[in-house]
Design an enzyme around this catalytic site. Sequence first.
Site, short mmCIF file in Angstrom:
data_model
loop_
_atom_site.label_atom_id
_atom_site.label_comp_id
_atom_site.label_asym_id
_atom_site.label_seq_id
_atom_site.Cartn_x
_atom_site.Cartn_y
_atom_site.Cartn_z
N HIS A 63 7.73 -7.19 19.68
CA HIS A 63 7.27 -5.80 19.89
C HIS A 63 7.27 -5.07 18.54
CE1 HIS A 63 7.20 -1.70 21.41
NE2 HIS A 63 7.40 -2.05 22.66
N GLU B 271 1.86 -5.66 19.22
CA GLU B 271 2.84 -6.61 19.77
C GLU B 271 2.12 -7.91 20.12
OE1 GLU B 271 4.62 -4.38 23.05
OE2 GLU B 271 4.14 -2.54 21.98
C1 BG6 Z 1 5.25 -0.92 25.01
C2 BG6 Z 1 4.78 -0.55 26.37
O1 BG6 Z 1 5.21 -2.32 24.86
O2 BG6 Z 1 6.60 -0.49 24.84
C3 BG6 Z 1 4.90 0.96 26.56
O3 BG6 Z 1 3.44 -0.98 26.54
C4 BG6 Z 1 6.34 1.39 26.30
O4 BG6 Z 1 4.51 1.32 27.88
C5 BG6 Z 1 6.75 0.91 24.92
O5 BG6 Z 1 6.43 2.80 26.37
C6 BG6 Z 1 8.19 1.24 24.55
O6 BG6 Z 1 9.06 0.79 25.53
P1 BG6 Z 1 10.59 1.12 25.46
O7 BG6 Z 1 11.22 0.49 26.67
O8 BG6 Z 1 11.10 0.50 24.18
O9 BG6 Z 1 10.71 2.61 25.43
#
Ligand code: BG6
Length: 298
Positions: A167, A271
């Site tokens: 990510h 990602e």
């Molecule tokens: C992304 C998602 O991968 O991660 C989003 O597609 C999400 O919807 C983002 O808001 C961040 O997620 P988190 O759980 O780290 O706040």
Amino acid sequence: MFEDLQAQFDIRDRVAVVAGTNGLPKVVLTHGEGARAEVYLQGAHVTSWVPAGGTEVFFVSRAAHFAPEKAIRGGIPVIFPQFGSDGPLPQHGFARTSPWELASTAESEHGLVCVTLRLADSPATRAQWPHPFTLDLEVRLDAQALTLALRVINHDDDDLPFQAALHTYFAVADITQTTVRGLQGVSYIDALQGNAQFIECAEAISIDREVDRIYLSTPDRLEVADSGHGRTIHIEKTGMPDVVVWNPWIAKAQRMADFGDDEYPGMLCVETGNMGRHDTLAPLAVWEGTTTFSISEA
Ligand code: BG6
């Protein structure tokens, strides 16, 4: 604890295990030509990469939590075994909030500095997800490139269903001067339009509002053109078919406790993984996905 890890894993001038923010163990990789990367054992979370002669590539929020069982906002959270809320587990699975082990460190004869971190099933993971597995993240630092190889091994007699992703949060100078290239003609699921599916028309995707899309079965080479920094980030992947492009923009940034309200113009997540599907790994089978980042002048 640090003394044991240092005695076992430090490599003079190349790999050091040190106390990171709030005392969390962090591995610092240093290449002979000056490139540097950092990875926390908490989540096997890469938080920094500076190529030789270059500047920081990854964004980490000034409001990020550095604490056991918390995901760090920025760098490269490892997503496993569930992407987002696409299943019964906590958002993005448990890998990013788990303590990983340092499995090995090495310097190759060509000067590549490699660190492998490992997460295996435990009472804590089995309480949420009843599968025996090993998840390895190998971080390979070269002078001008950083490679992450994520490997899942199924130790079960049954199939193992999983999603996995890197990510990655890139630091960009100005999101309004940043584009993503390489996704033209690709289908995507738009989380902001009820998960409806569209086809990407743009050769260079610009971001001028909240964006949250899963691009499906994408080409293996992409680019993030960060013209404010005068650089292009090249992403090259194997075994990771899907790509998420995400920026929270103004309102979502305000809702996130570990992200500054004014930080959204300075970051973009691109990602890589299998987020658009639930892959199934046969008993004793191995899945591997790799992503390599490199930089060129824009
Ligand atoms: C992304 C998602 O991968 O991660 C989003 O597609 C999400 O919807 C983002 O808001 C961040 O997620 P988190 O759980 O780290 O706040």
